[in-house]
Design a protein around this motif. Structure first.
Motif, short mmCIF file in Angstrom:
data_model
loop_
_atom_site.label_atom_id
_atom_site.label_comp_id
_atom_site.label_asym_id
_atom_site.label_seq_id
_atom_site.Cartn_x
_atom_site.Cartn_y
_atom_site.Cartn_z
N ASN A 127 79.15 69.36 64.74
CA ASN A 127 78.76 69.36 63.32
C ASN A 127 78.53 67.96 62.75
N PRO A 128 77.58 67.21 63.23
CA PRO A 128 76.60 67.61 64.26
C PRO A 128 77.01 67.12 65.65
N SER A 129 76.59 67.86 66.65
CA SER A 129 76.77 67.38 68.03
C SER A 129 75.75 66.29 68.30
N HIS A 176 75.23 61.22 59.30
CA HIS A 176 76.21 62.31 59.30
C HIS A 176 77.13 62.22 60.52
N PHE A 177 76.57 61.90 61.68
CA PHE A 177 77.39 61.80 62.89
C PHE A 177 78.45 60.70 62.72
N ILE A 178 78.03 59.55 62.17
CA ILE A 178 78.97 58.45 61.99
C ILE A 178 80.06 58.83 60.98
N GLN A 179 79.68 59.56 59.94
CA GLN A 179 80.67 60.00 58.96
C GLN A 179 81.69 60.94 59.60
N VAL A 180 81.21 61.86 60.42
CA VAL A 180 82.12 62.80 61.10
C VAL A 180 83.03 62.04 62.07
#
Length: 233
Positions: free
Chosen positions: A147-149, A83-87
Motif C-alpha cells: 500500500n503501495p507495493s 506515497h511509498f516513502i511516506q509509508v
C-alpha cells in the motif's frame, strides 16, 4: 548615406540567398557582377541551410510534443514515489522497520520527511533509489512494503523513467541540430558578405541613387539613419 546590414533572421537569410541566386540566373553565366564560384557556393549553402533548419525545427517539435506526453505519466509517478516513502517512514515510526535500514533507500535516519520531488529529474532520482532500496532490504530478510507495493510504484514509475530517458536523447538531438544550424548560419553570413561586396564593387561607378537600385536587385538591404532623407533614382 544609407548603410547596409546583413540579415538577422533565418527567413531574411533565406530570402537574401534566393534573391542573389535568382538574379544570377537572370544575368547568365557571362555576368561579371557575382562570380560563378560564389553563385555555386550560394546555391549549395541554400540547400544545406534549408535542410539544417528543417532538421532542427523537426527535432524541436518532437521534443516539445514528447515533453507534453511526459506530463501524462509524471503526476502518478511523483504520487507513488512520495506515497511509498511516506509509508516507509510510518513503518519506521511504528517500529516495523529498523530506522538504520532507511540507508538502503538513500534516506537519513534523523528525519521522516519526504525528499524534494518538485522536478521530474528528482522524481527519477528518488524512484530509482527506493526501487533499489526495497530490493536490498528484502534481500536482507525484510518483509515487502504494501500500500503501495514497489511493484505498484514501478507500474507508474517505469513508463515515466523510460520517457525521461527518451527525452534526454531528444534534447541531445536538438542541441546537435542547433549547433549544426549555427555553423551553417555563419557560412551563409560569410558568403552573403562576400557576394554583397562583389555587387557593390560591380556598380561602384554608377551614381549613388542608381547604384543603390542596382544593388537592391541582388538582395542588398540598405537602411537610413534617423533624420536621413531617402535617396531615389
Amino acid at each position: 548615406m544609407p548603410y547596409r546590414r546583413l540579415p538577422k533572421t533565418d527567413s531574411a537569410r533565406l530570402k537574401a540567398l534566393k534573391t542573389v541566386i535568382a538574379q544570377g540566373r537572370t544575368d547568365g553565366i557571362r555576368s561579371t557582377v557575382v562570380s560563378q564560384k560564389s553563385q555555386f557556393e550560394a546555391q549549395t549553402l541554400l540547400q544545406k541551410y534549408e535542410q539544417a533548419l528543417f532538421e532542427y525545427k523537426n527535432a524541436a517539435s518532437k521534443q516539445s510534443a514528447f515533453s507534453k506526453k511526459i506530463q501524462l505519466h509524471a503526476p502518478k509517478a511523483r504520487l507513488y514515489v512520495s506515497h511509498f516513502i511516506q509509508v516507509l517512514n510510518l513503518s519506521v515510526i511504528r517500529g516495523e522497520i529498523n530506522a538504520e535500514q532507511k540507508s538502503y533507500y538513500g534516506l537519513g535516519t534523523e528525519s521522516n520527511t519526504v525528499p524534494d520531488l518538485s522536478t521530474d529529474q528528482r522524481v527519477v532520482e528518488w524512484g530509482r533509489k527506493i526501487i533499489k532500496g526495497e530490493m536490498m532490504r528484502q534481500q536482507h530478510g525484510g518483509a515487502p512494503i504494501y500500500n503501495p507495493s514497489i511493484a505498484k510504484v514501478r507500474a507508474y514509475f517505469d513508463p515515466f523513467e523510460s520517457d525521461m530517458e527518451e527525452l534526454k536523447i531528444q534534447k541531445h538531438n536538438v542541441n546537435r541540430f542547433q549547433k549544426e544550424t549555427n555553423k551553417v548560419r555563419e557560412q551563409v553570413d560569410e558568403i552573403l558578405l562576400n557576394i554583397w561586396n562583389q555587387v557593390e564593387n560591380a556598380f561602384v561607378e554608377q551614381p549613388l541613387a542608381e547604384r543603390l537600385e542596382s544593388c537592391k536587385k541582388y538582395g542588398l538591404i540598405y537602411y537610413y539613419r534617423r533624420g536621413e532623407t531617402p535617396i531615389v533614382a
